[in-house]
Design a protein around this motif. Sequence first.
Motif, PDB file in Angstrom:
ATOM      1  N   LYS A 309       3.680  12.411  -3.022  1.00  0.00           N
ATOM      2  CA  LYS A 309       3.554  11.004  -2.618  1.00  0.00           C
ATOM      3  C   LYS A 309       4.307  10.133  -3.608  1.00  0.00           C
ATOM      4  N   GLN A 311       5.014   5.906  -4.905  1.00  0.00           N
ATOM      5  CA  GLN A 311       4.574   4.512  -4.890  1.00  0.00           C
ATOM      6  C   GLN A 311       5.472   3.721  -5.831  1.00  0.00           C
ATOM      7  N   SER A 312       5.412   2.404  -5.704  1.00  0.00           N
ATOM      8  CA  SER A 312       6.330   1.572  -6.486  1.00  0.00           C
ATOM      9  C   SER A 312       5.867   1.378  -7.921  1.00  0.00           C
ATOM     10  N   GLN A 316       4.999   6.805 -10.431  1.00  0.00           N
ATOM     11  CA  GLN A 316       5.688   6.612  -9.153  1.00  0.00           C
ATOM     12  C   GLN A 316       5.693   7.862  -8.282  1.00  0.00           C
ATOM     13  N   LEU A 352      -2.706   7.892  -0.832  1.00  0.00           N
ATOM     14  CA  LEU A 352      -2.833   6.713  -1.678  1.00  0.00           C
ATOM     15  C   LEU A 352      -3.549   5.619  -0.904  1.00  0.00           C
TER      16      LEU A 352
END
Length: 486
Positions: A309, A311-312, A316, A352
């Motif tokens: 996964k 994410q910003s 990350q 998430l």
Amino acid sequence: VFQDVQKHSVHTLVFRSLKRTHDMFVSDQSKPIALDEKSHNIKMSAKLRAEYGAVLHMPVFKDGRDKVPSIATDPYSHPGYSHPGNCKAKDESVALSEDTQMQTMPSEAAVNALALALPASQSCMFDLNLSFELLQALLEGGGTKNSSLVPRKAPSMPKPQWHPPWKLYRVISGHLGWVRCIAVEPGNQWFVTGSADRTIKIWDLASGRLKLSLTGHISTVRGVAVSTRSPYLFSCGEDKQVKCWDLEYNKVIRHYHGHLSAVYDLDLHPTIDVLVTCSRDSTARVWDIRTKANVHTLSGHTNTVATVKCQSSEPQIITGSHDTSIRLWDLIAGKTRATLTNHKKSVRALVLHPRQYTFASGSPDNIKQWKFPEGNFIQNLSGHNAIINTLAVNSDGVLVSGADNGTIHMWDWRTGYNFQRIHAAVQPGSLDSESGIFDCTFDHSESRLITAEADKTIKVYKEDDTATEETHPVNWKPEILKRKRF
């Protein structure tokens, strides 16, 4: 002359030592520890000062009585302690006698009388205009309600939020093999599925009709992702290939070569043009979408990396592996930031939370919730005793877990309460064993749940609009929380 000492294995010596210890203490195991009166008095004195320090100097005034108890000395007084307050009291502290240990909250009239009854030396502690609520809060803070002198109850599970039940409303057929992966496009108009029949199919979300079939993989398609930044579709499969499809031409425009074995999952970074894939070769790889360059090879897992996964915010990249660990990666350095080893079995699913800075991982032993950025453990969600292949969560706090045996469990994210269990019937003509859930996701409106199944179908679920909390109550029982750090 030295006699030969008989050699024993470590196993034998350990058990002999255990037996000696057991024989030594077996007669005392049920005897209570003797109470030391001196240490008990010191302990109670410290607790009294900590809990009742704010009110020990005050006389206790009860409702309906016009007398103030006589000033007595504190039985637990200690020369090292001083009276609270800004001015020094000339009188000794008030003893908590049997008559005053369980005091009731005074009325407003009693508070005024109490303030008037205070000696001049303590008059700086009170003003007649002191609010009744402030004094009540002060007494309550030092009272028995929050006192550590009273045994505290074990923490109980908070009441879960009510969620309407979900029901099956559409079954879509068209694939000729197990449906392994799903992705919904950003506009919420269509969704894409990948299958063991080596095809990728695009379906209309509203009607469930087939719009397009893409062929190009030579083995099972294990992962699909639709870009939010460009008209691209990415896919990966057991043929070691990672492909980029241009949806304006419906053709493959890029290949990403590097994995040495089957590629099991992929995910797109939400803010930069980076693709991350994970494989049976125990690595995850970071690709530059435009140049096809392998930016990082994230190595550290010792078995198949099953899910990834992005994410910003930091970290990350998150990966879950069959070596039972979860790794949080530093994207810039290409190195592990933290390794979570609480699971005892393979981690096949990660999700998430869309609003909170948390995530969940799925394994046959437990579903676990974690807090970013360090991966601090939050709680276990126990009860889905199967091989969990997929997890999904929406903004309302509904967590969905899908397993190899065809069961879907719905959970309340905050409390971990399992409010619904679904086991949909397999497609006619399929075996009962072909009821596995391989992937599931919510559409962008979060009103539909789409599942990819082993009976070659795609099933769509929606919330029951007619359900209310009265017709479908929460069968909730306050139980002691079992938040084990394992």
